[in-house]
Design a protein around this motif. Structure first.
Motif, PDB file in Angstrom:
ATOM      1  N   LEU A 210      12.637   4.870   4.841  1.00 35.81           N
ATOM      2  CA  LEU A 210      11.387   5.393   4.295  1.00 35.81           C
ATOM      3  C   LEU A 210      11.129   4.844   2.891  1.00 35.81           C
ATOM      4  O   LEU A 210      11.983   4.968   2.008  1.00 35.81           O
ATOM      5  N   VAL A 211       9.949   4.241   2.715  1.00 33.51           N
ATOM      6  CA  VAL A 211       9.549   3.717   1.411  1.00 33.51           C
ATOM      7  C   VAL A 211       8.228   4.384   1.030  1.00 33.51           C
ATOM      8  O   VAL A 211       7.230   4.249   1.746  1.00 33.51           O
ATOM      9  N   THR A 212       8.230   5.135  -0.070  1.00 34.75           N
ATOM     10  CA  THR A 212       7.006   5.822  -0.498  1.00 34.75           C
ATOM     11  C   THR A 212       6.584   5.360  -1.881  1.00 34.75           C
ATOM     12  O   THR A 212       7.417   4.992  -2.710  1.00 34.75           O
ATOM     13  N   GLY A 213       5.258   5.378  -2.116  1.00 32.79           N
ATOM     14  CA  GLY A 213       4.696   5.001  -3.403  1.00 32.79           C
ATOM     15  C   GLY A 213       3.839   6.127  -3.946  1.00 32.79           C
ATOM     16  O   GLY A 213       3.185   6.842  -3.180  1.00 32.79           O
ATOM     17  N   GLN A 214       3.835   6.293  -5.251  1.00 35.44           N
ATOM     18  CA  GLN A 214       3.188   7.460  -5.867  1.00 35.44           C
ATOM     19  C   GLN A 214       1.674   7.357  -5.955  1.00 35.44           C
ATOM     20  O   GLN A 214       0.980   8.373  -5.842  1.00 35.44           O
ATOM     21  N   ASN A 215       1.144   6.167  -6.172  1.00 40.25           N
ATOM     22  CA  ASN A 215      -0.260   6.013  -6.545  1.00 40.25           C
ATOM     23  C   ASN A 215      -0.747   4.603  -6.199  1.00 40.25           C
ATOM     24  O   ASN A 215       0.037   3.787  -5.713  1.00 40.25           O
ATOM     25  N   PRO A 216      -2.027   4.298  -6.452  1.00 42.29           N
ATOM     26  CA  PRO A 216      -2.520   2.953  -6.104  1.00 42.29           C
ATOM     27  C   PRO A 216      -1.700   1.813  -6.707  1.00 42.29           C
ATOM     28  O   PRO A 216      -1.459   0.797  -6.044  1.00 42.29           O
ATOM     29  N   ALA A 217      -1.238   1.984  -7.954  1.00 44.90           N
ATOM     30  CA  ALA A 217      -0.467   0.927  -8.620  1.00 44.90           C
ATOM     31  C   ALA A 217       0.867   0.657  -7.926  1.00 44.90           C
ATOM     32  O   ALA A 217       1.498  -0.378  -8.149  1.00 44.90           O
ATOM     33  N   SER A 218       1.283   1.591  -7.067  1.00 44.08           N
ATOM     34  CA  SER A 218       2.555   1.448  -6.358  1.00 44.08           C
ATOM     35  C   SER A 218       2.419   0.669  -5.050  1.00 44.08           C
ATOM     36  O   SER A 218       3.435   0.377  -4.391  1.00 44.08           O
ATOM     37  N   SER A 219       1.194   0.328  -4.670  1.00 43.94           N
ATOM     38  CA  SER A 219       0.959  -0.300  -3.361  1.00 43.94           C
ATOM     39  C   SER A 219       1.643  -1.659  -3.216  1.00 43.94           C
ATOM     40  O   SER A 219       2.319  -1.912  -2.203  1.00 43.94           O
ATOM     41  N   ALA A 220       1.450  -2.533  -4.183  1.00 36.76           N
ATOM     42  CA  ALA A 220       2.053  -3.868  -4.097  1.00 36.76           C
ATOM     43  C   ALA A 220       3.579  -3.808  -4.180  1.00 36.76           C
ATOM     44  O   ALA A 220       4.265  -4.464  -3.383  1.00 36.76           O
ATOM     45  N   PRO A 221       4.167  -3.017  -5.114  1.00 31.19           N
ATOM     46  CA  PRO A 221       5.627  -2.904  -5.143  1.00 31.19           C
ATOM     47  C   PRO A 221       6.189  -2.306  -3.849  1.00 31.19           C
ATOM     48  O   PRO A 221       7.261  -2.716  -3.389  1.00 31.19           O
ATOM     49  N   LEU A 222       5.465  -1.365  -3.244  1.00 32.17           N
ATOM     50  CA  LEU A 222       5.899  -0.781  -1.967  1.00 32.17           C
ATOM     51  C   LEU A 222       5.910  -1.858  -0.881  1.00 32.17           C
ATOM     52  O   LEU A 222       6.863  -1.946  -0.098  1.00 32.17           O
ATOM     53  N   ALA A 223       4.876  -2.675  -0.838  1.00 38.27           N
ATOM     54  CA  ALA A 223       4.811  -3.748   0.155  1.00 38.27           C
ATOM     55  C   ALA A 223       5.986  -4.705  -0.001  1.00 38.27           C
ATOM     56  O   ALA A 223       6.569  -5.156   0.992  1.00 38.27           O
ATOM     57  N   ALA A 224       6.351  -5.003  -1.244  1.00 38.26           N
ATOM     58  CA  ALA A 224       7.480  -5.888  -1.498  1.00 38.26           C
ATOM     59  C   ALA A 224       8.784  -5.291  -0.960  1.00 38.26           C
ATOM     60  O   ALA A 224       9.624  -5.992  -0.393  1.00 38.26           O
ATOM     61  N   GLU A 225       8.954  -3.984  -1.116  1.00 37.76           N
ATOM     62  CA  GLU A 225      10.150  -3.300  -0.596  1.00 37.76           C
ATOM     63  C   GLU A 225      10.179  -3.343   0.931  1.00 37.76           C
ATOM     64  O   GLU A 225      11.226  -3.552   1.543  1.00 37.76           O
ATOM     65  N   LEU A 226       9.016  -3.139   1.559  1.00 35.78           N
ATOM     66  CA  LEU A 226       8.953  -3.187   3.021  1.00 35.78           C
ATOM     67  C   LEU A 226       9.304  -4.582   3.523  1.00 35.78           C
ATOM     68  O   LEU A 226      10.029  -4.732   4.520  1.00 35.78           O
ATOM     69  N   LEU A 227       8.799  -5.608   2.841  1.00 35.58           N
ATOM     70  CA  LEU A 227       9.100  -6.993   3.237  1.00 35.58           C
ATOM     71  C   LEU A 227      10.596  -7.294   3.103  1.00 35.58           C
ATOM     72  O   LEU A 227      11.163  -8.000   3.939  1.00 35.58           O
ATOM     73  N   LYS A 228      11.228  -6.716   2.086  1.00 36.46           N
ATOM     74  CA  LYS A 228      12.674  -6.898   1.924  1.00 36.46           C
ATOM     75  C   LYS A 228      13.410  -6.299   3.124  1.00 36.46           C
ATOM     76  O   LYS A 228      14.372  -6.876   3.634  1.00 36.46           O
ATOM     77  N   LYS A 229      12.952  -5.135   3.563  1.00 34.86           N
ATOM     78  CA  LYS A 229      13.576  -4.468   4.704  1.00 34.86           C
ATOM     79  C   LYS A 229      13.348  -5.234   6.006  1.00 34.86           C
ATOM     80  O   LYS A 229      14.190  -5.194   6.909  1.00 34.86           O
ATOM     81  N   LEU A 230      12.214  -5.924   6.087  1.00 36.05           N
ATOM     82  CA  LEU A 230      11.940  -6.733   7.272  1.00 36.05           C
ATOM     83  C   LEU A 230      12.777  -8.007   7.286  1.00 36.05           C
ATOM     84  O   LEU A 230      12.939  -8.649   8.328  1.00 36.05           O
ATOM     85  N   GLY A 231      13.258  -8.362   6.106  1.00 41.23           N
ATOM     86  CA  GLY A 231      14.153  -9.523   5.982  1.00 41.23           C
ATOM     87  C   GLY A 231      13.462 -10.834   6.269  1.00 41.23           C
ATOM     88  O   GLY A 231      14.058 -11.753   6.783  1.00 41.23           O
TER      89      GLY A 231
END
Length: 231
Positions: A210-231
């Motif tokens: 589970l990867v959660t982001g607090q606000n709009p500014a968290s959207s891009a960093p969240l996407a980066a974390e998801l991509l890391k998990k996708l490998g």
């Protein structure tokens, strides 16, 4: 190339405590920033909404003042225009999770209206969590977690470290005193370990898949974390 499922609100209003309908939908940056990151990494995007309705963008999310100025607003608007999958969503009720490598929920106040009480979305979230596939949820979209009820009556996300739009941010946005309920309060009530960051600053919390982001500014960093998990 793998497929990523975007589950987007179908609501175009949010009912306030006094019964008035506040115009809303999904928040542009929260859909556009991850979309661009996932596409750049070579993934295919499929949009799903309740009933397959074409989602509505919150017009407030296109304003210069919430996008760091006119240049930022123009960039978000251009990104939204290129996000063609938004115009041909599938029915969320028909989604086969096995077809997707990851699931992502963008926010906006819309999810507070529909996904917060949508049992189909709740089941999808529960299955995604149990599958171990990367699951990203940002800003107001964690409202959807409220519907993720397990057979024993508990919530699937109880005990998870997560974040979402905070009471402080809702207050600063001027809507806290008009809301029927506040997202942070409800997430704490369901048993989540809510992690609050500075208002409006990027803040991403990772707990298992589970990867959660607090606000709009968290959207891009969240996407980066998801991509890391996708490998």
């Amino acid at each position: 190339m793998s497929k990523i499922l975007f589950v987007v609100t179908g609501a175009d209003f949010w009912t306030l405590a006094d019964g008035t309908k506040h115009p809303t939908g999904f928040w542009a940056e929260e859909a556009v920033a991850p979309y661009e990151a996932f596409k750049a990494a070579g993934h295919e995007i499929v949009v799903a909404t309740p009933g397959g309705v074409v989602p509505t963008v919150d017009q407030g999310s296109l304003a210069a003042e919430v996008n760091g100025g006119q240049e930022g607003a123009a960039k978000v608007a251009a990104g939204l225009a290129s996000f063609e999958e938004l115009h041909s969503p599938v029915r969320m009720e028909d989604v086969d999770l096995d077809e997707y490598a990851a699931v992502f929920y963008p926010g906006g106040h819309g999810p507070m209206e529909d996904l917060a009480v949508n049992a189909d979305s709740g089941r999808l979230l529960t299955r995604a969590l149990e599958s171990g596939k990367p699951l990203g949820v940002v800003c107001h979209a964690p409202a959807a977690l409220l519907a993720a009820t397990k057979e024993d009556g508990g919530n699937a996300f109880a005990g998870y470290r997560l974040t979402g739009f905070t009471n402080a941010e809702e207050t600063q946005a001027g809507l806290a005193d008009k809301a029927k309920w506040l997202l942070q309060d409800r997430l704490v009530e369901l048993g989540a370990d809510f992690q609050e960051g500075e208002p409006w600053a990027p803040h991403v919390v990772v707990d298992r898949n589970l990867v959660t982001g607090q606000n709009p500014a968290s959207s891009a960093p969240l996407a980066a974390e998801l991509l890391k998990k996708l490998g």
